[in-house]
Motif scaffolding. Structure first.
Motif, PDB file in Angstrom:
ATOM      1  N   LYS A 209      48.584 -17.878   7.105  1.00  0.00           N
ATOM      2  CA  LYS A 209      48.792 -17.675   5.674  1.00  0.00           C
ATOM      3  C   LYS A 209      50.225 -17.262   5.356  1.00  0.00           C
ATOM      4  N   ASP A 210      50.774 -16.332   6.123  1.00  0.00           N
ATOM      5  CA  ASP A 210      52.129 -15.848   5.831  1.00  0.00           C
ATOM      6  C   ASP A 210      53.149 -16.963   5.982  1.00  0.00           C
ATOM      7  N   PHE A 211      53.037 -17.741   7.048  1.00  0.00           N
ATOM      8  CA  PHE A 211      53.976 -18.837   7.268  1.00  0.00           C
ATOM      9  C   PHE A 211      53.869 -19.865   6.149  1.00  0.00           C
ATOM     10  N   THR A 212      52.654 -20.178   5.727  1.00  0.00           N
ATOM     11  CA  THR A 212      52.455 -21.153   4.652  1.00  0.00           C
ATOM     12  C   THR A 212      53.045 -20.658   3.349  1.00  0.00           C
ATOM     13  N   THR A 213      52.817 -19.389   3.034  1.00  0.00           N
ATOM     14  CA  THR A 213      53.347 -18.823   1.788  1.00  0.00           C
ATOM     15  C   THR A 213      54.864 -18.786   1.804  1.00  0.00           C
ATOM     16  N   ASN A 214      55.478 -18.465   2.935  1.00  0.00           N
ATOM     17  CA  ASN A 214      56.937 -18.421   3.036  1.00  0.00           C
ATOM     18  C   ASN A 214      57.577 -19.787   2.800  1.00  0.00           C
ATOM     19  N   TYR A 219      48.433 -21.246  -0.071  1.00  0.00           N
ATOM     20  CA  TYR A 219      47.530 -21.292   1.079  1.00  0.00           C
ATOM     21  C   TYR A 219      46.081 -21.509   0.655  1.00  0.00           C
TER      22      TYR A 219
END
Length: 320
Positions: A209-214, A219
């Motif tokens: 999730k964090d990588f996708t949001t960045n 997400y």
């Protein structure tokens, strides 16, 4: 690309073989010696071609659904059959059949897809509540959830004298596929195309999730898109030909071992591999006790379980 073309050629060859395997005499000689409207031509147009097309569509779509599910859950050992999705689709189809038996098949499929979506969402909710310290716990949770949903379906079917019908839905079989009874599977092809168009998003979402949001992606939207694709494909295949075990688990893993996890590259491979595996298992089921036929779910269960054990034994503990 040459390897993909070789796989496509093998799948086409299996499709041609499928057209000429069966009890009725359908051969090039019988087709060339009579008119297309003769018995051989009628069997070919009414039964053999629809069955082969159904095999191709269901194999490709279920393999893609398994790939999408693995990206969404971030676990290699999940597919619609190990997350409660297929069982939820069967429950939905049973409920709508009992409450609205006069509904068209399209409406029943839509209700089945909604139940499948709800079952998959419940699976993800349970995963968030359970501390998972091992990669194998994820499919174990899904299998237990599927067992609970299946038990509810069996109880309802038992109380309403629908056990035989429920068993038929859970037993994948293409022997009853004829012209006019497989067209819903084209929705599965639409799901494959949608998965290919969104392949880059699913690849990114598979990194967390964090990588996708960045990277600027929503997400939750990507997750729900994947769940919708999996639910619709599962419902369409269940309504049309029944449940096909292990397909969505085995094919994506074998493709990942060969070319990696980039979904943009793997989607065509998974589609071709899924279609080819279903065709091969169906042909084996038709020939092993000829002129009788073994349902494809039995053949696929034997082959898939052996390949599943191989994947389990070769995967390091704690690996994705």
């Amino acid at each position: 690309m040459p390897a993909l073309l070789a796989g496509l050629a093998i799948t086409v060859a299996l499709a041609v073989i499928s057209l000429f395997v069966g009890v009725s005499d359908v051969s090039l000689a019988s087709l060339l010696s009579g008119e297309l409207g003769g018995r051989a031509g009628e069997v070919l147009l009414i039964s053999r071609i629809p069955r082969t097309v159904a095999l191709l569509l269901s194999g490709a779509s279920m393999a893609i659904a398994g790939l999408v599910m693995q990206m969404v859950v971030r676990n290699r050992f999940v597919e619609p059959g190990t997350t409660g999705t297929s069982e939820s689709a069967a429950l939905g189809f049973l409920v709508v059949t009992l409450l609205a038996p006069g509904w068209p098949l399209m409406g029943k499929m839509a209700v089945s897809a909604l139940f499948a979506l709800g079952g998959t969402a419940l699976f993800l909710r349970v995963l968030r509540a359970v501390p998972l310290r091992d990669v194998l716990l994820v499919p174990l949770v899904g299998i237990m959830l599927g067992g609970i949903v299946g038990a509810v379906s069996a109880f309802i079917a038992y109380r309403t004298n629908m056990m035989g019908t429920l068993l038929a839905w859970n037993m994948g079989d293409f022997s009853g596929v004829i012209r006019g009874r497989y067209e819903l599977l084209w929705f599965g092809l639409a799901g494959c195309l949608l998965a290919y168009l969104a392949a880059d998003r699913f690849t990114v979402a598979g990194m967390g999730k964090d990588f996708t949001t960045n990277l600027g992606l929503n997400y939750q939207h990507v997750m729900w898109l994947g769940l919708v694709i999996v639910s619709v494909v599962s419902a369409v295949v269940l309504v049309s030909v029944g449940s096909i075990p292990f397909l969505g688990l085995i094919v994506p893993n074998l493709v990942s071992m060969l070319i990696g996890d980039n979904m943009r590259r793997t989607v065509p491979w998974v589609a071709v591999g899924g279609a080819g595996m279903v065709l091969a298992c169906d042909i084996v089921g038709r020939l092993i006790r000829f002129p009788y036929e073994i349902p494809i779910s039995v053949v696929m269960g034997v082959v898939g379980s052996m390949l599943f054990l191989y994947l389990l034994l070769r995967t390091p503990r704690g690996a994705r």
